[in-house]
Design a protein around this motif. Structure first.
Motif, PDB file in Angstrom:
ATOM      1  N   GLU A 229     -57.120   7.778 -53.900  1.00  0.00           N
ATOM      2  CA  GLU A 229     -56.523   8.324 -52.679  1.00  0.00           C
ATOM      3  C   GLU A 229     -55.084   7.862 -52.505  1.00  0.00           C
ATOM      4  OE1 GLU A 229     -56.773  10.957 -49.671  1.00  0.00           O
ATOM      5  OE2 GLU A 229     -58.461  10.432 -50.988  1.00  0.00           O
ATOM      6  N   ALA A 230     -54.811   6.593 -52.818  1.00  0.00           N
ATOM      7  CA  ALA A 230     -53.468   6.042 -52.618  1.00  0.00           C
ATOM      8  C   ALA A 230     -52.447   6.620 -53.588  1.00  0.00           C
ATOM      9  CB  ALA A 230     -53.511   4.523 -52.759  1.00  0.00           C
ATOM     10  N   CYS A 231     -52.921   7.297 -54.651  1.00  0.00           N
ATOM     11  CA  CYS A 231     -52.009   7.803 -55.680  1.00  0.00           C
ATOM     12  C   CYS A 231     -51.851   9.318 -55.645  1.00  0.00           C
ATOM     13  CB  CYS A 231     -52.502   7.392 -57.065  1.00  0.00           C
ATOM     14  SG  CYS A 231     -52.853   5.645 -57.226  1.00  0.00           S
ATOM     15  N   LYS A 232     -52.558   9.979 -54.738  1.00  0.00           N
ATOM     16  CA  LYS A 232     -52.504  11.437 -54.711  1.00  0.00           C
ATOM     17  C   LYS A 232     -51.123  11.968 -54.348  1.00  0.00           C
ATOM     18  CE  LYS A 232     -57.391  12.374 -53.821  1.00  0.00           C
ATOM     19  NZ  LYS A 232     -58.375  12.969 -52.889  1.00  0.00           N
ATOM     20  N   SER A 233     -50.283  11.112 -53.762  1.00  0.00           N
ATOM     21  CA  SER A 233     -48.941  11.563 -53.390  1.00  0.00           C
ATOM     22  C   SER A 233     -48.038  11.725 -54.607  1.00  0.00           C
ATOM     23  CB  SER A 233     -48.308  10.580 -52.400  1.00  0.00           C
ATOM     24  OG  SER A 233     -48.195   9.292 -52.997  1.00  0.00           O
ATOM     25  N   TRP A 234     -48.388  11.073 -55.724  1.00  0.00           N
ATOM     26  CA  TRP A 234     -47.516  11.172 -56.896  1.00  0.00           C
ATOM     27  C   TRP A 234     -48.237  11.542 -58.191  1.00  0.00           C
ATOM     28  CZ3 TRP A 234     -47.962   7.394 -60.851  1.00  0.00           C
ATOM     29  CH2 TRP A 234     -48.719   6.269 -60.535  1.00  0.00           C
ATOM     30  N   ILE A 235     -49.581  11.629 -58.180  1.00  0.00           N
ATOM     31  CA  ILE A 235     -50.347  12.119 -59.334  1.00  0.00           C
ATOM     32  C   ILE A 235     -51.152  13.333 -58.892  1.00  0.00           C
ATOM     33  CG2 ILE A 235     -52.114  11.618 -61.061  1.00  0.00           C
ATOM     34  CD1 ILE A 235     -51.467   8.693 -60.843  1.00  0.00           C
ATOM     35  N   SER A 236     -51.028  14.429 -59.616  1.00  0.00           N
ATOM     36  CA  SER A 236     -51.797  15.631 -59.275  1.00  0.00           C
ATOM     37  C   SER A 236     -52.285  16.301 -60.556  1.00  0.00           C
ATOM     38  CB  SER A 236     -50.949  16.614 -58.464  1.00  0.00           C
ATOM     39  OG  SER A 236     -49.798  17.009 -59.192  1.00  0.00           O
ATOM     40  N   ARG A 237     -53.509  16.810 -60.502  1.00  0.00           N
ATOM     41  CA  ARG A 237     -54.088  17.496 -61.653  1.00  0.00           C
ATOM     42  C   ARG A 237     -53.488  18.892 -61.755  1.00  0.00           C
ATOM     43  NH1 ARG A 237     -60.447  19.145 -62.474  1.00  0.00           N
ATOM     44  NH2 ARG A 237     -60.469  19.293 -64.760  1.00  0.00           N
ATOM     45  N   LYS A 238     -53.025  19.222 -62.951  1.00  0.00           N
ATOM     46  CA  LYS A 238     -52.355  20.504 -63.154  1.00  0.00           C
ATOM     47  C   LYS A 238     -53.270  21.521 -63.813  1.00  0.00           C
ATOM     48  CE  LYS A 238     -48.167  22.508 -65.170  1.00  0.00           C
ATOM     49  NZ  LYS A 238     -46.932  22.226 -65.955  1.00  0.00           N
ATOM     50  N   SER A 239     -53.876  21.175 -64.952  1.00  0.00           N
ATOM     51  CA  SER A 239     -54.713  22.137 -65.670  1.00  0.00           C
ATOM     52  C   SER A 239     -55.625  21.412 -66.640  1.00  0.00           C
ATOM     53  CB  SER A 239     -53.852  23.149 -66.434  1.00  0.00           C
ATOM     54  OG  SER A 239     -53.095  22.497 -67.441  1.00  0.00           O
ATOM     55  N   ALA A 240     -56.642  22.152 -67.109  1.00  0.00           N
ATOM     56  CA  ALA A 240     -57.539  21.657 -68.160  1.00  0.00           C
ATOM     57  C   ALA A 240     -57.670  22.769 -69.185  1.00  0.00           C
ATOM     58  CB  ALA A 240     -58.902  21.288 -67.589  1.00  0.00           C
ATOM     59  N   VAL A 241     -57.252  22.495 -70.413  1.00  0.00           N
ATOM     60  CA  VAL A 241     -57.261  23.502 -71.470  1.00  0.00           C
ATOM     61  C   VAL A 241     -58.286  23.114 -72.515  1.00  0.00           C
ATOM     62  CG1 VAL A 241     -55.913  24.669 -73.241  1.00  0.00           C
ATOM     63  CG2 VAL A 241     -54.836  24.025 -71.076  1.00  0.00           C
ATOM     64  N   GLN A 242     -59.223  24.023 -72.797  1.00  0.00           N
ATOM     65  CA  GLN A 242     -60.222  23.761 -73.832  1.00  0.00           C
ATOM     66  C   GLN A 242     -59.572  23.882 -75.200  1.00  0.00           C
ATOM     67  OE1 GLN A 242     -64.022  25.612 -73.218  1.00  0.00           O
ATOM     68  NE2 GLN A 242     -64.363  25.841 -75.400  1.00  0.00           N
ATOM     69  N   THR A 243     -59.846  22.902 -76.073  1.00  0.00           N
ATOM     70  CA  THR A 243     -59.256  22.912 -77.409  1.00  0.00           C
ATOM     71  C   THR A 243     -60.292  23.327 -78.435  1.00  0.00           C
ATOM     72  OG1 THR A 243     -59.677  20.535 -77.595  1.00  0.00           O
ATOM     73  CG2 THR A 243     -57.522  21.216 -76.772  1.00  0.00           C
ATOM     74  N   LYS A 244     -60.185  22.804 -79.677  1.00  0.00           N
ATOM     75  CA  LYS A 244     -60.937  23.350 -80.806  1.00  0.00           C
ATOM     76  C   LYS A 244     -62.448  23.268 -80.662  1.00  0.00           C
ATOM     77  CE  LYS A 244     -60.604  19.046 -83.441  1.00  0.00           C
ATOM     78  NZ  LYS A 244     -60.195  18.437 -84.716  1.00  0.00           N
TER      79      LYS A 244
END
Length: 403
Positions: free
Chosen positions: A237-252
């Motif tokens: 919670e304390a880090c949500k101001s500067w860390i945010s999830r952008k995407s998840a890409v499936q690989t091989k």
């Protein structure tokens, strides 16, 4: 000749003809060929090797052959019996063939069936649960052996006659897919591969050794994951101001992903840490700690010059001066920091008014001595641009130049 004599003669002829017919019919019945076989329809288990059939017939001779004969053969033929020999049936289906016994013009069909492997083996496959022990039964009357992959344990692994065989895995399987292999069970020279599956343990793996270090600048980081569960992502919670999830890409692979996160610039001079947690329920979790540096101490300085990265003191104070010159046919400006007393010059090339934070520039260092001039080129990063001042960093040195 009287009428009575004629009638008596006709009656005698009719009686003789009738008697002859009875005799001929009786002779035909005595010569009718028959064939009897016991057992009439033999059924054998998967590992039985041979069986004797008794043949009864009134014919002086007889012959025998199989319709197909690919798994069962005639091993011996006598006057009143026949021995048939078969290979072990290591298939999961019963199989049949037909033995034909022929005596004169009579052919007698004997159906022969050999049961599937399941007639002597209680299972066609095994699924293990972790390292828990399970078992199966062998009901063969003959000798048998078992060979296993190195990750399995069986007891016993050989025997003669019926037995209960215990099976277990030596360890949990911590991978994203199931582990599988075959136990080779041999009966009378024929073997069956008993398939064994050990389901994977629920796991989540993350790359980076659990830590990711980033500079103070705005950045994007990627965390590789390998898993066999549908995990969730939680950010402290304390880090949500500067860390945010952008995407998840499936690989091989089916369960491999690249998780991307945006990291905001750190506007303070203090280091900060944040944790990203990959969870599956309450039992399984893996985390990555993001460690972001604070702003470089050189950014505390506001006057053009050369500085060290620690202590924020001016490098060789009072002994350097800043100059600049314009290159022809270029928008770039060449800056030189001169050291008259030490005959050294440090030059930046490629610096323009469009420079921005994170740009990489070439730093040229010239050393002049009696033996000649030596030139060294280093990469320099732009830390900050503000009010016509540019803060740069190369190794342990900081530079502030004015454009």
């Amino acid at each position: 000749m009287s009428i009575n004599c004629i009638m008596n003669r006709k009656l005698l002829l009719a009686a003789a003809a009738l008697a002859l017919t009875v005799v001929i019919s009786s002779c035909n019945k005595e010569k009718e060929t028959f064939v009897n076989v016991t057992p009439a329809a033999p059924v054998l288990t998967a590992d039985e090797q041979d069986i004797t059939l008794n043949v009864e017939t009134n014919a002086p001779s007889w012959s025998a052959k199989f319709k197909h004969g690919n798994w069962v053969k005639i091993a011996y033929k006598g006057e009143e019996s026949i021995i048939i020999k078969m290979e072990p049936n290591v298939g999961l289906a019963d199989r049949t063939d037909t033995l034909f016994i022929t005596a004169k013009d009579v052919t007698h069909a004997v159906p022969v069936m050999q049961q599937s492997l399941l007639s002597i083996l209680s299972t066609s496959g095994i699924t293990l649960k972790g390292t828990d022990e399970t078992s199966f039964n062998i009901t063969s009357k003959n000798a048998w052996t078992i060979e296993t992959p190195e990750w399995l344990r069986v007891n016993p692994n050989a025997g003669i006659g019926p037995a209960t065989v215990k099976v277990s895995a030596l360890s949990e399987y911590e991978d994203v897919d199931n582990r599988s292999g075959n136990m080779k069970i041999t009966f009378n020279g024929k073997y069956y591969n008993l398939h064994v599956v050990q389901p994977k343990k629920d796991v989540i793996y993350v790359s980076g050794g659990g830590k990711i270090n980033v500079d103070a600048f705005k950045a994007e980081i990627t965390v590789g994951t390998r898993t066999n569960v549908d995990y969730t992502v939680e950010i402290d919670e304390a880090c949500k101001s500067w860390i945010s999830r952008k995407s998840a890409v499936q690989t091989k692979a089916l369960r491999e992903f690249e998780e991307t996160f945006d990291i905001s610039a750190n506007d303070t001079f203090e280091e900060r840490k944040g944790k990203i947690v990959f969870k599956y329920g309450d039992a399984i979790s893996q985390s990555v700690t993001v460690i972001q540096k604070g702003k470089d101490p050189i950014l505390k300085e506001t006057a053009p010059g050369l500085y060290t990265s620690s202590g924020n003191t001016v490098y060789e104070p009072g002994k350097c001066q800043l100059s600049r010159s314009y290159k022809s046919n270029s928008n770039s400006v060449s800056f030189r920091i001169l050291y008259p007393e030490s005959v050294k010059a440090i030059e930046f090339t490629g610096l323009t008014k469009d420079v921005k934070v994170g740009d990489m520039l070439n730093l040229t260092v010239q050393e002049v001595s009696e033996s000649g001039t030596k030139t060294y080129i280093y990469e320099t990063v732009v830390l900050q641009v503000e009010n016509s001042l540019v803060w740069l960093k190369c190794g342990t040195r900081g530079f502030i130049v004015k454009i």
